[in-house]
Design a protein around this motif. Structure first.
Motif, PDB file in Angstrom:
ATOM      1  N   ASP A  21       0.832  -1.214   0.000  1.00 20.32           N
ATOM      2  CA  ASP A  21       0.000   0.000   0.000  1.00 20.32           C
ATOM      3  C   ASP A  21       0.863   1.260   0.000  1.00 20.32           C
ATOM      4  OD1 ASP A  21      -2.463  -1.238  -0.088  1.00 20.32           O
ATOM      5  OD2 ASP A  21      -2.719  -1.286   2.081  1.00 20.32           O
ATOM      6  N   GLU A  22       1.898   1.272   0.821  1.00 20.92           N
ATOM      7  CA  GLU A  22       2.756   2.453   0.927  1.00 20.92           C
ATOM      8  C   GLU A  22       3.481   2.721  -0.391  1.00 20.92           C
ATOM      9  OE1 GLU A  22       3.818   2.323   5.712  1.00 20.92           O
ATOM     10  OE2 GLU A  22       4.996   1.146   4.279  1.00 20.92           O
ATOM     11  N   LEU A  23       3.987   1.654  -1.030  1.00 16.32           N
ATOM     12  CA  LEU A  23       4.648   1.834  -2.321  1.00 16.32           C
ATOM     13  C   LEU A  23       3.645   2.317  -3.361  1.00 16.32           C
ATOM     14  CD1 LEU A  23       7.080   1.611  -4.185  1.00 16.32           C
ATOM     15  CD2 LEU A  23       6.544  -0.818  -4.507  1.00 16.32           C
ATOM     16  N   ALA A  24       2.455   1.725  -3.354  1.00 15.51           N
ATOM     17  CA  ALA A  24       1.421   2.132  -4.315  1.00 15.51           C
ATOM     18  C   ALA A  24       1.077   3.609  -4.156  1.00 15.51           C
ATOM     19  CB  ALA A  24       0.175   1.262  -4.129  1.00 15.51           C
ATOM     20  N   ASN A  25       0.948   4.078  -2.921  1.00 16.41           N
ATOM     21  CA  ASN A  25       0.619   5.479  -2.675  1.00 16.41           C
ATOM     22  C   ASN A  25       1.703   6.417  -3.192  1.00 16.41           C
ATOM     23  OD1 ASN A  25      -1.833   4.907  -1.457  1.00 16.41           O
ATOM     24  ND2 ASN A  25      -0.974   4.797   0.608  1.00 16.41           N
ATOM     25  N   ARG A  26       2.947   6.012  -3.009  1.00 13.05           N
ATOM     26  CA  ARG A  26       4.050   6.859  -3.466  1.00 13.05           C
ATOM     27  C   ARG A  26       4.140   6.898  -4.988  1.00 13.05           C
ATOM     28  NH1 ARG A  26       9.175   5.883   0.544  1.00 13.05           N
ATOM     29  NH2 ARG A  26      10.104   7.364  -0.930  1.00 13.05           N
ATOM     30  N   LEU A  27       3.630   5.853  -5.633  1.00 11.23           N
ATOM     31  CA  LEU A  27       3.671   5.793  -7.094  1.00 11.23           C
ATOM     32  C   LEU A  27       2.372   6.274  -7.740  1.00 11.23           C
ATOM     33  CD1 LEU A  27       5.388   2.300  -7.516  1.00 11.23           C
ATOM     34  CD2 LEU A  27       6.391   4.516  -8.108  1.00 11.23           C
ATOM     35  N   GLY A  28       1.342   6.453  -6.939  1.00 15.44           N
ATOM     36  CA  GLY A  28       0.059   6.870  -7.491  1.00 15.44           C
ATOM     37  C   GLY A  28      -0.668   5.765  -8.229  1.00 15.44           C
ATOM     38  N   VAL A  29      -0.477   4.523  -7.774  1.00 16.53           N
ATOM     39  CA  VAL A  29      -1.168   3.382  -8.379  1.00 16.53           C
ATOM     40  C   VAL A  29      -1.910   2.636  -7.276  1.00 16.53           C
ATOM     41  CG1 VAL A  29       0.555   3.144 -10.207  1.00 16.53           C
ATOM     42  CG2 VAL A  29       0.816   1.821  -8.084  1.00 16.53           C
ATOM     43  N   THR A  30      -2.652   1.603  -7.637  1.00 19.92           N
ATOM     44  CA  THR A  30      -3.371   0.814  -6.638  1.00 19.92           C
ATOM     45  C   THR A  30      -2.453  -0.248  -6.041  1.00 19.92           C
ATOM     46  OG1 THR A  30      -4.132  -0.840  -8.230  1.00 19.92           O
ATOM     47  CG2 THR A  30      -5.505   1.136  -7.928  1.00 19.92           C
ATOM     48  N   ASN A  31      -2.799  -0.706  -4.837  1.00 18.40           N
ATOM     49  CA  ASN A  31      -2.008  -1.783  -4.234  1.00 18.40           C
ATOM     50  C   ASN A  31      -2.171  -3.079  -5.022  1.00 18.40           C
ATOM     51  OD1 ASN A  31      -4.706  -2.087  -3.366  1.00 18.40           O
ATOM     52  ND2 ASN A  31      -4.061  -3.270  -1.575  1.00 18.40           N
ATOM     53  N   GLN A  32      -3.310  -3.227  -5.739  1.00 22.24           N
ATOM     54  CA  GLN A  32      -3.486  -4.404  -6.599  1.00 22.24           C
ATOM     55  C   GLN A  32      -2.462  -4.416  -7.728  1.00 22.24           C
ATOM     56  OE1 GLN A  32      -5.957  -2.414  -5.642  1.00 22.24           O
ATOM     57  NE2 GLN A  32      -7.656  -3.628  -4.800  1.00 22.24           N
ATOM     58  N   ALA A  33      -2.122  -3.223  -8.225  1.00 26.81           N
ATOM     59  CA  ALA A  33      -1.115  -3.140  -9.292  1.00 26.81           C
ATOM     60  C   ALA A  33       0.228  -3.623  -8.779  1.00 26.81           C
ATOM     61  CB  ALA A  33      -1.012  -1.704  -9.804  1.00 26.81           C
ATOM     62  N   VAL A  34       0.606  -3.148  -7.591  1.00 26.97           N
ATOM     63  CA  VAL A  34       1.893  -3.567  -7.007  1.00 26.97           C
ATOM     64  C   VAL A  34       1.886  -5.072  -6.772  1.00 26.97           C
ATOM     65  CG1 VAL A  34       3.433  -3.347  -5.024  1.00 26.97           C
ATOM     66  CG2 VAL A  34       2.294  -1.309  -5.956  1.00 26.97           C
ATOM     67  N   SER A  35       0.756  -5.597  -6.293  1.00 27.56           N
ATOM     68  CA  SER A  35       0.646  -7.036  -6.051  1.00 27.56           C
ATOM     69  C   SER A  35       0.828  -7.823  -7.344  1.00 27.56           C
ATOM     70  CB  SER A  35      -0.713  -7.357  -5.426  1.00 27.56           C
ATOM     71  OG  SER A  35      -0.867  -8.748  -5.243  1.00 27.56           O
ATOM     72  N   LYS A  36       0.246  -7.341  -8.434  1.00 27.10           N
ATOM     73  CA  LYS A  36       0.388  -8.023  -9.724  1.00 27.10           C
ATOM     74  C   LYS A  36       1.833  -7.992 -10.210  1.00 27.10           C
ATOM     75  CE  LYS A  36      -4.357  -7.394 -11.433  1.00 27.10           C
ATOM     76  NZ  LYS A  36      -5.204  -6.749 -12.466  1.00 27.10           N
ATOM     77  N   TRP A  37       2.533  -6.857  -9.990  1.00 29.50           N
ATOM     78  CA  TRP A  37       3.951  -6.787 -10.384  1.00 29.50           C
ATOM     79  C   TRP A  37       4.748  -7.851  -9.630  1.00 29.50           C
ATOM     80  CZ3 TRP A  37       4.487  -0.845  -9.164  1.00 29.50           C
ATOM     81  CH2 TRP A  37       3.708  -0.120 -10.073  1.00 29.50           C
ATOM     82  N   GLU A  38       4.538  -7.904  -8.318  1.00 31.00           N
ATOM     83  CA  GLU A  38       5.354  -8.792  -7.488  1.00 31.00           C
ATOM     84  C   GLU A  38       5.027 -10.259  -7.721  1.00 31.00           C
ATOM     85  OE1 GLU A  38       5.368  -7.609  -3.396  1.00 31.00           O
ATOM     86  OE2 GLU A  38       6.200  -5.615  -3.830  1.00 31.00           O
TER      87      GLU A  38
END
Length: 255
Positions: A21-38
């Motif tokens: 969530d914190e990374l997503a907020n800093r990038l302006g994307v959703t936490n689901q997006a970060v989860s899909k990347w990882e």
């Protein structure tokens, strides 16, 4: 070269103790997006790569794991320089994380399946000072880790003289006595974080659950060679510096 961006993002994020969530907020994307990347479902948009690299303070090449391989001596020099650049109070934590990371890499490499080791999960446990027990042997190296203790050996043969063997047997015999080990462990736990701290018989008794009389007897008759008494204030003790590693070493093999 194989795309490793999913592993790298996870690794760098956890190194910085950021949540998805914190990374997503800093990038302006959703936490689901970060989860899909990882989870290697998709990759970040190319326009986000500079921002991701900036947050992690790495190059874009490093995000893809494409950085040119370093020579062994270069890698050691980088670790040395990173260590020396840190404030002294942060150096011990850095060294432990390096040792723990090497342990995980060896397991992943020789066992042959990072998903079995749970690399990202393991790094998360390291960040929280949590670990269970894992050990691996192969002819060129042995590595064992249990919680906050890490052990490596290059398995080169060493000749032990009779004097060496007698000394080891003496140490094993002393710490095979339960009350000796409980007493030493209590002193270790009470003093390990400050080299100037000495503790009283009462403090050792309260920590170990052993009576003060028995603690006094154990120090006098079993542990005398392993314990220092404070010179200017009698009745206060700590483990001799050369034996401070005995408790964590024994912990490695306690299941």
């Amino acid at each position: 070269m194989e795309n490793k961006i999913n592993e790298q993002i996870t690794f760098f994020r956890k190194q910085m103790n950021l949540t998805q969530d914190e990374l997503a907020n800093r990038l302006g994307v959703t936490n689901q997006a970060v989860s899909k990347w990882e989870n290697d479902i998709c990759c970040p948009d190319i326009q986000l790569l500079p921002k991701i690299a900036e947050i992690f303070d790495v190059s874009i090449d490093s995000l893809f794991g494409n950085k040119k391989a370093l020579k062994k001596d270069d890698s050691l020099l980088q670790i040395k320089e990173s260590y020396e650049a840190l404030p002294k109070e942060e150096r011990a934590d850095f060294i432990f994380k390096v040792a723990a990371l090497l342990h995980i890499l060896i397991l992943a490499d020789y066992v042959g399946a990072p998903h079995q080791i749970g690399f990202n999960e393991a790094m998360e446990h390291i960040a929280k000072d949590e670990w269970g027990y894992s050990s691996y042997y192969e002819p060129k190296i042995t590595t064992t880790m249990r919680k906050s203790s890490v052990f490596f050996a290059d398995n080169k043969c060493k000749f032990y003289s009779n004097t060496d063997i007698n000394k080891v047997c003496g140490i094993i015999k002393v710490f095979s006595v339960p009350d000796n080990l409980k007493t030493a462990a209590a002193i270790y736990q009470l003093t390990v974080h400050d080299e100037d701290v000495y503790v009283s018989i009462k403090e050792i008794s309260d920590k170990s659950g052993i009576s003060e009389e028995k603690i006094t007897e154990r120090i006098s008759n079993g542990l005398l060679d392993f314990i220092n008494e404070k010179e200017d204030e009698k009745g206060l003790y700590r483990l001799n510096g050369m034996y401070m590693d005995i408790i964590p070493i024994l912990t490695l093999f306690a299941f």
